[in-house]
Design an enzyme around this catalytic site. Structure first.
Site, PDB file in Angstrom:
ATOM      1  N   GLY A 164     109.642  46.672  45.648  1.00 15.29           N
ATOM      2  CA  GLY A 164     110.355  46.629  44.379  1.00 15.29           C
ATOM      3  C   GLY A 164     111.219  47.857  44.125  1.00 15.29           C
ATOM      4  N   GLY A 165     111.584  48.559  45.191  1.00 12.81           N
ATOM      5  CA  GLY A 165     112.525  49.667  45.039  1.00 12.81           C
ATOM      6  C   GLY A 165     111.872  51.023  44.880  1.00 12.81           C
ATOM      7  N   GLU A 200     115.159  51.372  57.954  1.00 14.88           N
ATOM      8  CA  GLU A 200     115.988  50.190  58.188  1.00 14.88           C
ATOM      9  C   GLU A 200     117.453  50.572  58.130  1.00 14.88           C
ATOM     10  OE1 GLU A 200     114.925  47.491  55.025  1.00 14.88           O
ATOM     11  OE2 GLU A 200     113.276  46.621  56.190  1.00 14.88           O
ATOM     12  N   LYS A 201     118.285  49.753  58.750  1.00 13.54           N
ATOM     13  CA  LYS A 201     119.721  49.836  58.525  1.00 13.54           C
ATOM     14  C   LYS A 201     119.946  49.589  57.028  1.00 13.54           C
ATOM     15  CE  LYS A 201     124.099  49.735  59.770  1.00 13.54           C
ATOM     16  NZ  LYS A 201     124.707  50.869  60.516  1.00 13.54           N
ATOM     17  N   ILE A 203     121.922  48.140  54.108  1.00 11.05           N
ATOM     18  CA  ILE A 203     122.948  47.130  53.860  1.00 11.05           C
ATOM     19  C   ILE A 203     123.602  47.475  52.527  1.00 11.05           C
ATOM     20  CG2 ILE A 203     123.372  44.661  53.550  1.00 11.05           C
ATOM     21  CD1 ILE A 203     120.897  44.270  55.420  1.00 11.05           C
ATOM     22  N   HIS A 208     120.563  39.644  46.370  1.00  8.74           N
ATOM     23  CA  HIS A 208     119.117  39.429  46.362  1.00  8.74           C
ATOM     24  C   HIS A 208     118.877  37.939  46.123  1.00  8.74           C
ATOM     25  CE1 HIS A 208     114.870  40.455  44.895  1.00  8.74           C
ATOM     26  NE2 HIS A 208     115.026  39.177  44.627  1.00  8.74           N
ATOM     27  N   GLU A 287     110.786  41.332  51.368  1.00 15.87           N
ATOM     28  CA  GLU A 287     109.355  41.411  51.090  1.00 15.87           C
ATOM     29  C   GLU A 287     108.859  40.097  50.509  1.00 15.87           C
ATOM     30  OE1 GLU A 287     108.902  44.208  47.316  1.00 15.87           O
ATOM     31  OE2 GLU A 287     110.110  45.199  48.831  1.00 15.87           O
ATOM     32  N   ARG A 291     102.614  36.526  43.847  1.00 12.65           N
ATOM     33  CA  ARG A 291     102.281  36.249  42.440  1.00 12.65           C
ATOM     34  C   ARG A 291     103.269  35.232  41.889  1.00 12.65           C
ATOM     35  NH1 ARG A 291     105.424  40.988  42.531  1.00 12.65           N
ATOM     36  NH2 ARG A 291     107.386  40.692  41.427  1.00 12.65           N
TER      37      ARG A 291
END
Ligand code: MV4
Length: 449
Positions: A164-165, A200-201, A203, A208, A287, A291
């Site tokens: 979630g960042g 990761e690369k 982007i 999203h 991810e 839930r």
């Protein structure tokens, strides 16, 4: 079917679950903190138990209190909602060991997907495309430099226990990388008690796109199409919609099949969301959320299925009530999350007492909210006070109805995000569907990250 369920949550999602239970003929038990005594979930449940002080760690996150409330009221199951204990594998295990059904995935599902690097490795095995990046965790700065060289700048460092960042760092060169790597590790340790990071690369301007999936314990796995949640500010979603304005039917089918394959591969159970980054025509697993999500009504609106009732049915051992071929996306739905925040003041939370309230309505409108005139928004929890969901035959229609609703949403004297969202909906790039995750920055020159 269960005869009774305890709802281990508050606010609109607690109400949403109580409503589903009532329609299923299930007895409901609410739990509440001292700050939520006058909340609607307390009024609407068949029974309510105070579980502790206002702060979440003493109440909605207090596992012994919640289990005690479940034992005292003799419920058969617990629905965790979203947030709080919803993705806590330990809590799910405690429930099962007390012979209380946890309405959600298995503890193994939750533990695996909570470890973002392990989740990624699992998806690779399932043949789901992932973002190019390090082969496993990065433990030394030498390794970080070597991997960044191989992947190519810009790169992003992510906390494996994050999501979630939280705990992310973008880097454009070797000099920045070493310090970013060290800070990312210590931030991850401080926030999650786990310093594991991977690379990761990066982007630069993706969308999203997340797919709603559903599985029962008979081996049936389906997806219910996507939600486009590209409009976010500091990792807080502001507007969500389904279908995405940018997916072709071909890409939707490919991504949906990848999402189902990913869920099938981990023997998933219940409702889940597979998040993808979309970059042109390339999509990558990001991810999985184990839930029900805030934005689930968007999917309910375009598919006609009740996802909360489906969660309850599946948890009670019933098979999914529909098959993949029964899922048809009809029309267009948009959700705006209305927060009690001041957009002119860096979205600072604005809790307080509501003197007067008018909620929009009319054709194609759904309002999921726990607030009422006379209610006092407590300062202890998140600031979402309402979800507005509009439906139309197409995107333009749904946007038009949402613009009307945002104008009708009156709440005195609370400052909310509604006016800001109305401005976004009027923006021509939004209307064209032409934007990326960096879109909201343009409304705040230089201030955003
Ligand atoms: C990324 C990315 C670009 N490249 N990973 C943000 C939340 C967390 N789930 C992962 N996030 C991102 N990961 C790579 N390799 C950009 C983001 C991102 C983002 C993603 C979805 C929606 C809004 C976003 C805002 C900023 C960054």
């Amino acid at each position: 079917m269960f005869s009774s369920i305890l709802i281990a949550n508050r606010g609109e999602i607690a109400l949403r679950i109580i409503r589903a239970c009532k329609e299923l003929g299930v007895r409901t038990v609410a739990v509440y903190s001292e700050a939520d005594e006058r909340s609607l979930h307390v009024k609407f449940a068949d029974q309510a138990i105070c579980i502790g002080k206002a702060q979440a760690s003493s109440s909605y996150l207090n596992i012994p209190s919640i289990i005690s409330a479940a034992e005292i009221t003799d419920v058969e199951a617990i629905h965790p909602g979203y947030g709080f204990l919803a993705e806590n594998a330990h809590f799910a295990e405690i429930c099962e060991s007390c012979q209380i059904k946890f309405i959600g995935p298995t503890p193994e599902n939750m533990r695996l997907m909570g470890d973002k690097m392990a989740a990624k490795e699992t998806m690779i095995k399932a043949g789901v495309p992932v973002i190019p990046g390090s082969d496993g965790l990065i433990t030394t700065k030498e390794e970080a430099l070597k991997e960044a060289k191989r992947i190519g700048y810009p790169v992003i460092i992510k906390a494996s226990a994050g999501g979630g960042g939280k705990g992310m760092r973008v880097c454009h060169n070797d000099v920045r990388l070493v310090s970013a790597f060290i800070t990312a590790q210590s931030e991850a340790e401080a926030a999650f008690g786990n310093s594991a990071v991977y690379m990761e690369k990066y982007i630069e301007a993706p969308r999203h796109i997340e797919f709603q999936i559903f599985a029962d314990d008979k081996g049936n796995v389906v997806h219910l199409g996507e939600r486009d949640c590209t409009v976010q500010r500091r990792h807080q979603k502001l507007i969500e919609e389904s279908p995405s304005p940018v997916l072709t039917e071909k890409l939707r089918k490919k991504m949906g099949e990848a999402a189902v394959e990913g869920a099938r591969n981990v023997a998933y159970r219940g409702a889940g969301t597979i998040e993808f980054l979309l970059d042109g025509d390339n999509f990558y697993f990001m991810e999985m959320n184990t839930r029900i999500q805030v934005e689930h009504p968007v999917t309910e609106t375009v598919t006609g299925f009740d996802l909360i009732k489906e969660q309850v049915r599946v948890a009670s051992g019933m098979p999914l009530s529909f098959r993949q071929e029964d899922v048809h996306i009809k029309g267009h739905a948009i959700e705006c999350r209305i927060n009690a925040e001041d957009p002119d003041n860096d979205f600072r939370p604005c809790p307080g007492k509501i003197n007067a309230l008018y909620m929009p309505g009319g054709a194609g409108v759904r309002v999921d909210s726990h607030v009422y005139a006379g209610y006092e928004i407590p300062p202890f929890y998140d600031s979402m006070i309402s979800k507005l969901i509009t439906y139309g035959k197409d995107r333009k229609d749904a946007i038009g109805t949402m613009q009307r609703c945002l104008g009708e949403f009156l709440i005195d004297p609370i400052k909310t995000t509604a006016g800001f969202q109305k401005m976004v909906l009027s923006d021509s790039d939004f209307q064209k569907g032409d934007y990326s995750t960096r879109y909201i920055e343009k409304f705040f020159p230089k201030r955003e990250e």
